[in-house]
Design a protein around this motif. Structure first.
Motif, PDB file in Angstrom:
ATOM      1  N   UNK A 111       0.824  -1.201   0.000  1.00 50.47           N
ATOM      2  CA  UNK A 111       0.000   0.000   0.000  1.00 50.47           C
ATOM      3  C   UNK A 111       0.864   1.260   0.000  1.00 50.47           C
ATOM      4  N   UNK A 112       1.934   1.255   0.825  1.00 52.38           N
ATOM      5  CA  UNK A 112       2.807   2.422   0.886  1.00 52.38           C
ATOM      6  C   UNK A 112       3.521   2.616  -0.446  1.00 52.38           C
ATOM      7  N   UNK A 113       4.002   1.529  -1.040  1.00 48.92           N
ATOM      8  CA  UNK A 113       4.676   1.614  -2.341  1.00 48.92           C
ATOM      9  C   UNK A 113       3.734   2.179  -3.394  1.00 48.92           C
ATOM     10  N   UNK A 114       2.489   1.703  -3.381  1.00 46.26           N
ATOM     11  CA  UNK A 114       1.508   2.152  -4.360  1.00 46.26           C
ATOM     12  C   UNK A 114       1.171   3.628  -4.194  1.00 46.26           C
ATOM     13  N   UNK A 115       0.964   4.053  -2.961  1.00 44.95           N
ATOM     14  CA  UNK A 115       0.569   5.441  -2.735  1.00 44.95           C
ATOM     15  C   UNK A 115       1.717   6.401  -3.025  1.00 44.95           C
ATOM     16  N   UNK A 116       2.940   5.991  -2.739  1.00 43.56           N
ATOM     17  CA  UNK A 116       4.085   6.839  -3.066  1.00 43.56           C
ATOM     18  C   UNK A 116       4.269   6.961  -4.570  1.00 43.56           C
ATOM     19  N   UNK A 117       3.902   5.905  -5.304  1.00 42.22           N
ATOM     20  CA  UNK A 117       4.048   5.924  -6.754  1.00 42.22           C
ATOM     21  C   UNK A 117       2.949   6.743  -7.429  1.00 42.22           C
ATOM     22  N   UNK A 118       1.743   6.656  -6.894  1.00 39.76           N
ATOM     23  CA  UNK A 118       0.619   7.290  -7.578  1.00 39.76           C
ATOM     24  C   UNK A 118       0.067   8.549  -6.956  1.00 39.76           C
ATOM     25  N   UNK A 119       0.504   8.891  -5.743  1.00 40.62           N
ATOM     26  CA  UNK A 119      -0.073  10.061  -5.053  1.00 40.62           C
ATOM     27  C   UNK A 119       1.008  10.920  -4.414  1.00 40.62           C
ATOM     28  N   UNK A 120       2.082  11.158  -5.123  1.00 40.01           N
ATOM     29  CA  UNK A 120       3.161  11.974  -4.592  1.00 40.01           C
ATOM     30  C   UNK A 120       2.700  13.417  -4.423  1.00 40.01           C
ATOM     31  N   UNK A 121       3.197  14.045  -3.353  1.00 40.70           N
ATOM     32  CA  UNK A 121       2.858  15.441  -3.085  1.00 40.70           C
ATOM     33  C   UNK A 121       3.948  16.063  -2.225  1.00 40.70           C
ATOM     34  N   UNK A 122       4.204  17.331  -2.439  1.00 46.18           N
ATOM     35  CA  UNK A 122       5.170  18.045  -1.605  1.00 46.18           C
ATOM     36  C   UNK A 122       4.626  18.287  -0.203  1.00 46.18           C
ATOM     37  N   UNK A 123       3.324  18.092  -0.029  1.00 50.85           N
ATOM     38  CA  UNK A 123       2.668  18.411   1.241  1.00 50.85           C
ATOM     39  C   UNK A 123       2.308  17.173   2.053  1.00 50.85           C
ATOM     40  N   UNK A 124       2.516  15.988   1.477  1.00 52.44           N
ATOM     41  CA  UNK A 124       2.129  14.755   2.156  1.00 52.44           C
ATOM     42  C   UNK A 124       3.263  13.750   2.077  1.00 52.44           C
ATOM     43  N   UNK A 125       3.504  13.059   3.187  1.00 57.93           N
ATOM     44  CA  UNK A 125       4.490  11.976   3.171  1.00 57.93           C
ATOM     45  C   UNK A 125       3.844  10.699   3.690  1.00 57.93           C
ATOM     46  N   UNK A 126       4.306   9.567   3.203  1.00 57.55           N
ATOM     47  CA  UNK A 126       3.763   8.273   3.589  1.00 57.55           C
ATOM     48  C   UNK A 126       4.895   7.410   4.142  1.00 57.55           C
ATOM     49  N   UNK A 127       4.613   6.707   5.212  1.00 59.75           N
ATOM     50  CA  UNK A 127       5.643   5.850   5.802  1.00 59.75           C
ATOM     51  C   UNK A 127       4.986   4.663   6.483  1.00 59.75           C
ATOM     52  N   UNK A 128       5.711   3.560   6.537  1.00 56.59           N
ATOM     53  CA  UNK A 128       5.235   2.343   7.169  1.00 56.59           C
ATOM     54  C   UNK A 128       5.924   2.173   8.518  1.00 56.59           C
ATOM     55  N   UNK A 129       5.148   1.884   9.556  1.00 52.70           N
ATOM     56  CA  UNK A 129       5.739   1.698  10.873  1.00 52.70           C
ATOM     57  C   UNK A 129       4.877   0.813  11.748  1.00 52.70           C
ATOM     58  N   UNK A 130       5.383   0.514  12.933  1.00 55.39           N
ATOM     59  CA  UNK A 130       4.665  -0.317  13.893  1.00 55.39           C
ATOM     60  C   UNK A 130       4.854   0.283  15.279  1.00 55.39           C
ATOM     61  N   UNK A 131       3.800   0.877  15.799  1.00 57.07           N
ATOM     62  CA  UNK A 131       3.856   1.529  17.107  1.00 57.07           C
ATOM     63  C   UNK A 131       4.144   0.557  18.244  1.00 57.07           C
ATOM     64  N   UNK A 132       3.831  -0.708  18.039  1.00 60.78           N
ATOM     65  CA  UNK A 132       3.959  -1.684  19.117  1.00 60.78           C
ATOM     66  C   UNK A 132       5.355  -2.292  19.212  1.00 60.78           C
ATOM     67  N   UNK A 133       6.224  -1.887  18.318  1.00 65.40           N
ATOM     68  CA  UNK A 133       7.597  -2.398  18.308  1.00 65.40           C
ATOM     69  C   UNK A 133       8.543  -1.257  18.654  1.00 65.40           C
ATOM     70  N   UNK A 134       9.473  -1.475  19.573  1.00 67.47           N
ATOM     71  CA  UNK A 134      10.453  -0.455  19.933  1.00 67.47           C
ATOM     72  C   UNK A 134      11.228  -0.030  18.693  1.00 67.47           C
ATOM     73  N   UNK A 135      11.239   1.284  18.452  1.00 66.42           N
ATOM     74  CA  UNK A 135      11.922   1.791  17.277  1.00 66.42           C
ATOM     75  C   UNK A 135      11.159   1.603  15.986  1.00 66.42           C
ATOM     76  N   UNK A 136       9.909   1.153  16.092  1.00 71.36           N
ATOM     77  CA  UNK A 136       9.132   0.865  14.883  1.00 71.36           C
ATOM     78  C   UNK A 136       8.367   2.045  14.322  1.00 71.36           C
ATOM     79  N   UNK A 137       8.367   3.185  15.046  1.00 74.42           N
ATOM     80  CA  UNK A 137       7.636   4.360  14.567  1.00 74.42           C
ATOM     81  C   UNK A 137       8.567   5.216  13.716  1.00 74.42           C
ATOM     82  N   UNK A 138       8.208   5.496  12.468  1.00 72.05           N
ATOM     83  CA  UNK A 138       9.132   6.151  11.541  1.00 72.05           C
ATOM     84  C   UNK A 138       9.354   7.649  11.778  1.00 72.05           C
ATOM     85  N   UNK A 139       8.465   8.306  12.548  1.00 68.57           N
ATOM     86  CA  UNK A 139       8.567   9.758  12.738  1.00 68.57           C
ATOM     87  C   UNK A 139       9.086  10.065  14.145  1.00 68.57           C
TER      88      UNK A 139
END
Length: 210
Positions: free
Chosen positions: A1-29
């Protein structure tokens, strides 16, 4: 899903990232806090939804909001358990409990559990309501939908899909809470919870209800 949205919905105002809040160090921001967090049709897939709510709290700015929309009651929860109990499919579906939310497995009031959990974490309730609806589908479409929502589908050989769909169809026809409307159309309940909670602080960060 992240690969698809980055390919088809790029924007200077929006960023997409994959992460896991339940894993230590898994949150990308790292080090980022948000004004608003929105979860659409996700929480009914989360066994650990209370832990996710708690993880939201520190990354939300004071005065920030979480908005949640998710299914709390629909036939696919029970049908998943029933299809997994059949010997022919049980070997492919060994960890069904990992995909059933607590309110389904323990027959809890989903709205009450959410409100209590958020209160214990420290959120303030802004809005919480259940939208009850009856979805109408043909038997064939109904079987396709519940089958597509089976999280173990990729574990089952595609050559067995027709047999799997046939077993789903039998289970649907045996359900007491699924009503056939005279012809080919079936009706079943689909209850969705809409909720908004606020992290205390920064009273100028207002929320407008329409």
């Amino acid at each position: 899903m992240i690969t698809s949205v980055n390919a088809g919905n790029k924007s200077d105002h929006v960023s997409y990232a994959l992460g896991n809040l339940l894993v230590d160090g898994g949150f990308p921001h790292v080090g980022v806090q948000f004004d608003k967090i929105f979860s659409f049709y996700c929480f009914h897939w989360l066994k650990e939804y209370k832990q996710v709510l708690a993880k939201f709290y520190p990354i939300l700015k004071p005065g920030g909001y979480i908005c949640l929309v998710y299914v709390i009651d629909a036939p696919h929860f029970l049908l998943l358990q029933q299809i997994g109990n059949l010997p022919k499919w049980g070997g492919y579906m060994k960890k069904i409990r990992d995909h059933l939310p607590e309110w389904i497995e323990q027959s809890q009031d989903a709205q009450k559990e959410l409100e209590q959990s958020c209160k214990e974490i420290g959120y303030e309730k802004v809005e919480s309501l259940v939208h009850k609806s009856n979805v109408k589908l043909t038997l064939d479409a109904f079987a396709d939908v519940v089958m597509s929502l089976n999280p173990f589908l990729s574990e089952i050989p595609p050559t067995l899909y027709p047999e799997l769909k046939a077993d789903y169809t039998k289970l649907i026809l045996a359900k007491e809470d699924v009503v056939q409307n005279g012809g080919q159309e079936f009706q079943f309940k689909h209850d969705v919870l809409f909720a908004v909670f606020r992290k205390p602080g920064n009273e100028s960060n207002g929320f407008v209800k329409n």
